[in-house]
Design an enzyme around this catalytic site. Sequence first.
Site, PDB file in Angstrom:
ATOM      1  CD1 TRP A 216      -1.697   2.468   2.544  1.00 35.32           C
ATOM      2  CD2 TRP A 216      -3.190   1.581   0.735  1.00 35.32           C
ATOM      3  NE1 TRP A 216      -2.413   3.522   1.782  1.00 35.32           N
ATOM      4  CE2 TRP A 216      -3.717   2.757   1.044  1.00 35.32           C
ATOM      5  CE3 TRP A 216      -3.992   0.626  -0.210  1.00 35.32           C
ATOM      6  CZ2 TRP A 216      -4.816   2.874   0.685  1.00 35.32           C
ATOM      7  CZ3 TRP A 216      -4.953   0.879  -0.221  1.00 35.32           C
ATOM      8  CH2 TRP A 216      -5.543   2.401   0.224  1.00 35.32           C
TER       9      TRP A 216
ATOM     10  CG  ASN B 115       3.449  -2.562   7.718  1.00 35.96           C
ATOM     11  OD1 ASN B 115       3.115  -1.251   6.980  1.00 35.96           O
ATOM     12  ND2 ASN B 115       2.704  -3.336   8.589  1.00 35.96           N
TER      13      ASN B 115
ATOM     14  CE  LYS C 192     -19.178   7.435   8.973  1.00 34.18           C
ATOM     15  NZ  LYS C 192     -18.259   8.629   8.405  1.00 34.18           N
TER      16      LYS C 192
ATOM     17  CD  GLU D  33     -21.814   6.177   6.230  1.00 35.99           C
ATOM     18  OE1 GLU D  33     -21.871   6.383   5.078  1.00 35.99           O
ATOM     19  OE2 GLU D  33     -21.206   7.244   6.756  1.00 35.99           O
TER      20      GLU D  33
ATOM     21  CE  LYS E 296     -14.013   2.925   2.851  1.00 39.65           C
ATOM     22  NZ  LYS E 296     -14.377   3.413   3.601  1.00 39.65           N
TER      23      LYS E 296
HETATM   24  C1  F6R Z   1     -18.709   8.063   4.833  1.00 34.15           C
HETATM   25  C2  F6R Z   1     -18.020   7.797   3.516  1.00 34.15           C
HETATM   26  C3  F6R Z   1     -19.106   8.277   2.494  1.00 34.15           C
HETATM   27  C4  F6R Z   1     -16.918   9.593   2.137  1.00 34.15           C
HETATM   28  C5  F6R Z   1     -17.633   9.970   0.571  1.00 34.15           C
HETATM   29  C6  F6R Z   1     -16.151  10.431  -0.264  1.00 34.15           C
HETATM   30  O1  F6R Z   1     -18.311   7.261   5.919  1.00 34.15           O
HETATM   31  O2  F6R Z   1     -17.398   6.996   3.282  1.00 34.15           O
HETATM   32  O3  F6R Z   1     -19.387   9.567   2.435  1.00 34.15           O
HETATM   33  O4  F6R Z   1     -16.402  10.166   3.129  1.00 34.15           O
HETATM   34  O5  F6R Z   1     -18.084   9.209  -0.291  1.00 34.15           O
HETATM   35  O6  F6R Z   1     -15.535   9.604  -0.520  1.00 34.15           O
HETATM   36  P1  F6R Z   1     -13.755  10.052  -0.586  1.00 34.15           P
HETATM   37  O7  F6R Z   1     -13.317  10.414   0.283  1.00 34.15           O
HETATM   38  O8  F6R Z   1     -12.955   8.583  -0.495  1.00 34.15           O
HETATM   39  O9  F6R Z   1     -13.575  10.911  -1.764  1.00 34.15           O
END
Ligand code: F6R
Length: 609
Positions: free
Chosen positions: A75, A101, A485, A488, A604
């Site tokens: 990573w 790591n 939080k 969702e 995600k």
């Molecule tokens: C909430 C969550 C989403 C992300 C959003 C932005 O827990 O995970 O609201 O924060 O989709 O994602 P990134 O930071 O990857 O642009």
Amino acid sequence: MCGIFGCVLNDGNAAPIIHAALKKLEYRGYDSVGEATLHNGELCIKKDQGKIDEVHKIHNLDDLPGNLGVGHTRWATHGAPLEVNAHPHVDCSGGIAVVHNGIIENFVELKLELENHGHVFKSKTDTEVIPHLIEETLKANPSLSLTDAVLETVRKLDGSYAIAVISTKEPDKIVCARYESPLVIGVNENAVYCASDIPAFLPLTNRAVIIEDGELVVLSPEGFEIRKIADSSVVVREPKLIDWTPQMAVKQGYPHFMLKEIHEQPACLRNTLRLQEHYLDLMATFLDRAREVFLVACGTSYHACLAASYMFSKLAFLATYPVIASEFVEQHGKSVNIDSTILTVSQSGETADTLASVNCARERAATVLGLTNAIGSTLTRVSRVYIGQQSGPEIGVAATKTFTSQLSVMAQVALRLAKKRGKVSQDEMDFLAEKLDKLPDTVEAIIQTQEEKAKQIAKKYKDAKTFFFLGRGISSATAYEGRLKLMEIAYVPSIAFPAGESKHGPISLVEQGFPVVFICPKDGTRRTLIGNIMEMKARGASIIAVVEEGDEEIKKLADEYMEVPKGIPEVLSPIPYVVPLQLLAYYMAIEKGHNPDTPRNLAKSVTVK
Ligand code: F6R
């Protein structure tokens, strides 16, 4: 976060075992992979960028010869995810291979010193200094054993590491060492293994030894020997029986990734304190030069931007404009120009709305800065300067550890900017830097002491139909994040707004027993916030307060409270104050029977607009 693995087999081929173990560690990183084995006095290496399956398809990771070897799944932290930066890294002679790591903080100085001694580096990684340092140590003292050379080497390293070293000099050994990055040993009658995490060898053995910080371990056909790095003394430790199912093992015994990631926050915050100062300074310089600064992101990352706008204003006297990325083009697309700077925050670095803002800004010649957890993501490729927040992969859909890390990075940039602009005294700087250094311990203490409380509150309020989340000043960002939080993952409709807005409309919703969460650090907003608590209480609301330890005045007003240690400076307060809210949301989801790792309708990484 990366995954390392090594094995010494009594007989048989190590490569397929390394490959299978790396697959189990893939959750720790997956942008490149590599293996090294020893066979007939020679080091054999295969490595490349890409996911393990992709690299295996091209290179066949199973056919390296030899019964001893190491492997790594990466990573990226230092250096893009390219073949040349993939581990293992080797010394000039090509006889020593290292997988690592962690983050070596003093690698720039060490590299310079080694280059002055004639060492040639191939990669941009911090890790590569390790094989060269071992080589240099052995050059200076050829009679040293590999173990002693590694001991001398790791004593020179600052930062965090779990390493595994193999060398043609002693082809029957793997030497490992650990400081602030995980390392476990597995044993059975036929082999001894080292790994970042137990799942790597769990299909082969359930007898494991946890290696502690400041310890080195030598794996050989005879088994393993642990030594203290400080004084080389031998440590005796018996293996423990691990009774995890493979499912539990990947989550290190936690029932969900989200809870594991909440618990990982102290370690992640420690990592953010190891960022290269150069990049923090560079970002502060760009912000200082800008005529206007937009902080652009979605969801949780937007809440980090909102909090950051208070940090920049209060510490560096710089006005910045937090904007939700999906609105940026509509709201500012026409006015953004060559004098504008947009600091874009995205855990994934791939969020479509965020990248659309970046494209718009670039087309209009604005400066794009990035903060992301994914080195090699689109955001890192299009940013003038970017910082990798180094939280490691986040698997739970709800962002937790990446939020607190984003805040820590922003606080560090704000502090540097403040210094550059002469807006804080040296004393203030030192005070805040010390408090920032202590935050990992503070967050650890909150998790230890408040988890049970969060569980009880969740049980009591599990049937509530709606929640308010209220704070003032920088805590309004914490309120927005606590509300997101809960909504969702527990599917509880919730509303957040700066507490001063209540009487401009939302208070009409409040009736007997309506739960209102107040974020109450002891800062300049406290008196007015108490007024807001009183107006909610007067209408029968149930008050759930996140308070500073010993804040009896607010505790008396509250129906429930969760506590945060004393003395957190206002600008850093969202980092510890959000943690009880993450735990509350997690346990509400559990109480309501929802899987917090995979909330319905969400992904995600949101790569569509
Ligand atoms: C909430 C969550 C989403 C992300 C959003 C932005 O827990 O995970 O609201 O924060 O989709 O994602 P990134 O930071 O990857 O642009």
